[in-house]
Design a protein around this motif. Structure first.
Motif, PDB file in Angstrom:
ATOM      1  N   THR A   1       3.290  -0.561   4.204  1.00 14.16           N
ATOM      2  CA  THR A   1       4.282  -0.860   3.205  1.00 14.16           C
ATOM      3  C   THR A   1       4.555  -2.411   3.488  1.00 14.16           C
TER       4      THR A   1
ATOM      5  N   ASP B   1       5.685   3.566  -2.644  1.00 15.68           N
ATOM      6  CA  ASP B   1       5.659   4.815  -2.105  1.00 15.68           C
ATOM      7  C   ASP B   1       6.780   5.757  -2.441  1.00 15.68           C
TER       8      ASP B   1
ATOM      9  N   ASP C   1       0.802   2.320  -2.629  1.00 15.48           N
ATOM     10  CA  ASP C   1       1.347   2.766  -1.296  1.00 15.48           C
ATOM     11  C   ASP C   1       1.516   4.285  -1.223  1.00 15.48           C
TER      12      ASP C   1
HETATM   13 MG   LIG Z   1       5.034   3.221   4.358  1.00 14.41          MG
END
Ligand SMILES: [Mg+2]
Ligand SMILES: Nc1ncnc2c1ncn2[C@@H]1O[C@H](COP(=O)(O)OP(=O)(O)O)[C@@H](O)[C@H]1O
Lengths: 237, 528
Positions: free
Chosen positions: A42, A82, A158
């Motif tokens: 990330t 994400d 992500d």
């Molecule tokens: Mg991550």
């Protein structure tokens, strides 16, 4: 398309999240970024889309520096975080319109694309509903639709498959393959090896912020399964 | 019972944790600050109660002391309850708690008790000193003390009841209507203005009490029955008032808790639209940003309530002025017209009104939390190709939209009533708009210095974040500009010059803050 060179990122407090990381994603690549939880995926992705400043190294998108010319870079790419937190006060379509306005997409184009993807994701019945009543998966789908609405040349995702039902996951994979077949590039992180194995033409493996393997998937895998390679590399590195 | 204890303790811990800053060492500092704040507040309330009781006893009307502190306790509790009712019922942990092996009643009761523990100190601090000083100074009957303390324990139930009852009403609305937040905003505004009306009335009633002596006092108290019951219960200990007071506090409380427990942990079924026709309308990126900000503003009742007071007051004041005329208003604040020098109506009075109206929008600005309110959604603005300047402008324009029209309208009303020259009115409006622009950009600067992005609910940002407080102080300074110019420079020159000078000062400050936003502010935003 995306060139990361010698990227270093240390969070305030001293946590070194990424150390001397270099990756090149070329046009047409479907590039998987693999690593354990907390490996630094990330962090790398956020730095690449220009929302996380970094100390040293450089990131270029189609030759433009993310640090020096962020707006030009952002015009070329779309990012799906994400945990897609979207404006709760807006309805789905208001959000799509907002993003399309930012990219100056014509009304006709946005209608066509929204209808196409919303139908694929079975979201067309919920577009007039406030985002506050969307589920995680629905938000992800909406975020993906608004990422595709402006026909970016690079998609940075992500963990795109977390929280999607099997059908939606399949749709996303189809869209991803189509997208790259048109000469665009995708850089996405995942910890699901099967997905990477089936989908990608190139992968990079990251452990504790350092790159331990990078290249065409067939070269890295050899004759073993990706899982075996991953476990072997991450144990020994 | 063990679960109950664990839950209450966790609730308190969450509350304390929410005060804690990420950086180390702030924990103790915050605790000390909070404790110190409470101590100062408690002492000053106690001092006020005791000195008031001395006065009232000497006037022969000590009962009024009890009555008055009841009024302020209920008023403050009521405001607390109102504010809290805007948050989601039961908080976000409802579902989590219900998934654990804990009985529903236990979970609900733990929430109620924790809330009680938060509310009780303030209610005690307001009411207990009056009871004790009444007991010591006026009526050494132990029954008074006992009943007073008993009532102290009952009082915190009031804000809880109010919060739960209104909260479930708001909750019901959000399920039914798309624009529910607007409804609830309007409702809250009305209730708060109602409260202020009651406050105003009760102080005017009390003014009469001191004139009419003991007989007038009890007469006035009896005129407000629910409060009279409570007062009589403490003072005389009659049986009927006792039951009436109990019913008055306990019945809504029980109803509220019942409703709350019914909704606790239930999924929040929000409004869903069945419409399938989708509207695609393209706008320029700047318009899109502005549209998004406005929707954000209107979608958050507490934000609207907090910032709409300035404009509403401005308009209210100028409408009152239009209807009643300046003479009555000046008489109301004990300045008879005859005291004013000749020509005041075109010189002094407009200048004062201009200064007062300028004060109204200064202390609350939508910009001072506009960046904080992005919260976890800040990534959207940062991951897309928008210029930071455009983001700032969109946010500042919201404040302009809220403040400037009301400002201009009030000044025009003042101009009409006082038959000022159109050029002067135009100048006032110009200066007013410049002031709004200054406050809009200044709010953003302040928010950049004191951002708060990791919040749980909007109340934390709108009511309790540092940038709001700093902005209030800065606003006070900005609104002091006309007063300073008035007293220092122009006691005898014309209003026109005052307005011009103000405009000049505002313009310089506005240019300064804009330049700051364009340079350092931009960098700060990208580093958030
Ligand atoms: Mg991550
Ligand atoms: N805001 C932050 N502050 C401090 N450390 C962080 C922050 N975000 C992530 N980290 C740390 O950086 C490392 C990499 O995190 P991340 O990039 O989110 O991993 P991944 O996405 O691969 O799971 C982790 O050890 C994490 O604890």
């Amino acid at each position: 398309m995306l060139t990361i060179e010698h990227l270093n990122k240390t969070y305030p407090g001293g946590k070194v999240a990424v150390r001397d990381l270099s990756i090149t994603v070329e046009d047409g690549d479907l590039f998987g970024f693999i690593g354990h939880n907390g490996a630094g995926k990330t962090t790398t992705i956020k730095a690449s889309v220009g929302i996380l400043p970094f100390e040293s190294g450089s990131i270029h998108i189609d030759g433009h520096s993310v640090a020096k010319d962020p707006v030009t870079c952002k015009k070329l790419l779309a990012y799906l975080p994400d945990d897609p937190q979207l404006y709760d006060a807006l309805t789905g379509i208001q959000y799509i319109n907002f993003i399309a306005d930012i990219f100056r997409v014509s009304s006709e184009d946005r209608r066509q694309r929204t209808m196409k993807y919303a139908e694929m994701f079975e979201l067309d019945g919920s577009l007039n509903t406030p985002i506050s009543s969307f589920s995680h998966g629905m938000k992800q789908k909406l975020a993906l639709i608004s990422a595709l609405i402006h026909t970016p040349r690079l998609l940075i995702l992500d963990e795109p498959f977390v929280g999607l039902d099997p059908k939606a996951a399949f749709t996303v994979k189809t869209i991803m393959k189509e997208f790259c077949a048109e000469g665009n590039a995708i850089f996405f992180s995942t910890h699901v090896l099967e997905v990477a194995e089936k989908l990608c033409n190139k992968i990079a493996i990251i452990k504790n912020g350092e790159l331990i393997a990078c290249g065409p998937i067939d070269e890295i895998r050899g004759r073993q399964s990706l899982e075996e390679v991953f476990l072997e590399l991450t144990e020994n590195a | 019972m063990r679960n109950f204890g664990i839950l209450v303790r966790t609730n308190l811990r969450i509350f304390i944790g929410s005060l804690k800053n990420k950086r180390k060492g702030r924990y103790v500092a915050t605790g000390i600050l909070l404790g110190f704040g409470l101590l100062v507040l408690g002492l000053s309330l106690a001092f006020q109660a005791v000195s008031q009781m001395f006065l009232l006893r000497d006037a022969g009307i000590p009962d009024v002391g009890i009555f008055m502190s009841l009024v302020s306790a209920l008023m403050l509790g009521g405001l607390f309850g109102l504010m809290r009712s805007l948050n989601a019922p039961g908080g976000r942990d409802g579902e989590l708690l219900l998934s654990l092996p804990v009985r529903r009643t236990t979970a609900v009761l733990s929430k109620v008790v924790s809330q009680y523990i938060f509310d009780a100190p303030l209610m005690f601090m307001i009411f207990l000193p009056s009871v004790i000083s009444y007991f010591v100074l006026a009526n050494p009957d132990p029954g008074v003390l006992l009943r007073g303390i008993f009532l102290c324990f009952l009082l915190p139930l009031f804000p809880i009841a109010l919060a739960y009852l209104l909260g479930s009403a708001v909750y019901k609305l959000t399920q039914k209507f798309k624009m529910a937040s607007l409804f609830s905003t309007a409702l809250m505004m009305l209730l708060i203005f109602g409260y202020m009306g009651v406050n105003f009335l009760s102080s005017s009633i009390l003014a009469k009490v001191t004139d009419n002596g003991p007989a007038g006092a009890s007469q006035t108290i009896e005129r407000v029955p629910p409060l009279a019951w409570l007062t009589n219960f403490v003072v005389r200990g009659d049986v009927l008032p006792f039951f009436l007071s109990l019913a008055m506090i306990l019945l809504p409380f029980i109803a509220g808790v019942f409703l709350f427990s019914f909704q606790f942990g239930r999924p929040v079924a929000r409004y869903r639209s069945g419409r399938r026709d989708v509207i695609f309308k393209s706008r320029s990126p700047r318009r899109a940003l502005y549209g998004k900000e406005i929707r954000r503003y209107l979608g958050c009742p507490i934000y609207v309530i907090n910032t709409a007071f300035g404009p509403v007051f401005m308009l209210g004041l100028s409408i009152v002025l239009l209807v009643m005329g300046p003479e009555k208003i000046l008489a109301g604040v004990d300045i008879p017209m005859t005291d004013l020098p000749a020509g005041a109506m075109t010189g002094l009075v407009p200048a004062i009104l201009f200064a007062i109206i300028s004060f109204m929008p200064a202390v609350t600005s939508t910009s001072s939390v506009a960046i904080s309110l992005e919260g976890q959604k800040l990534w959207i603005l940062r991951a897309h190709p928008v210029r930071t300047e455009d983001i700032f402008t969109a946010k500042a324009m919201v404040n302009m939209t809220v403040m400037a029209p009301a400002f201009v309208l009030s000044l025009i009303l003042v101009g009409i009533r006082l038959s000022l020259s159109p050029i002067l009115v135009l100048g006032m409006c110009f200066s007013g708009v410049l002031q709004c622009a200054l406050l809009s950009s200044l709010g953003l600067v302040i928010n950049l210095f004191y951002p708060k992005l990791d919040w749980e609910n909007e109340t934390q940002v709108v009511k309790q974040s540092m940038s709001v407080i700093v902005n209030m102080v800065a606003g006070l300074f900005v609104s002091a500009v006309p007063f300073v110019i008035f007293f220092v420079a122009m006691s005898d020159s014309s209003t026109g010059i005052l307005v011009l000078l103000c405009a000049l000062v505002y313009a310089i400050l506005f240019a300064g803050s804009s330049i700051f936003l364009k340079t350092a502010g931009k960098r700060m935003f990208l580093r958030l």
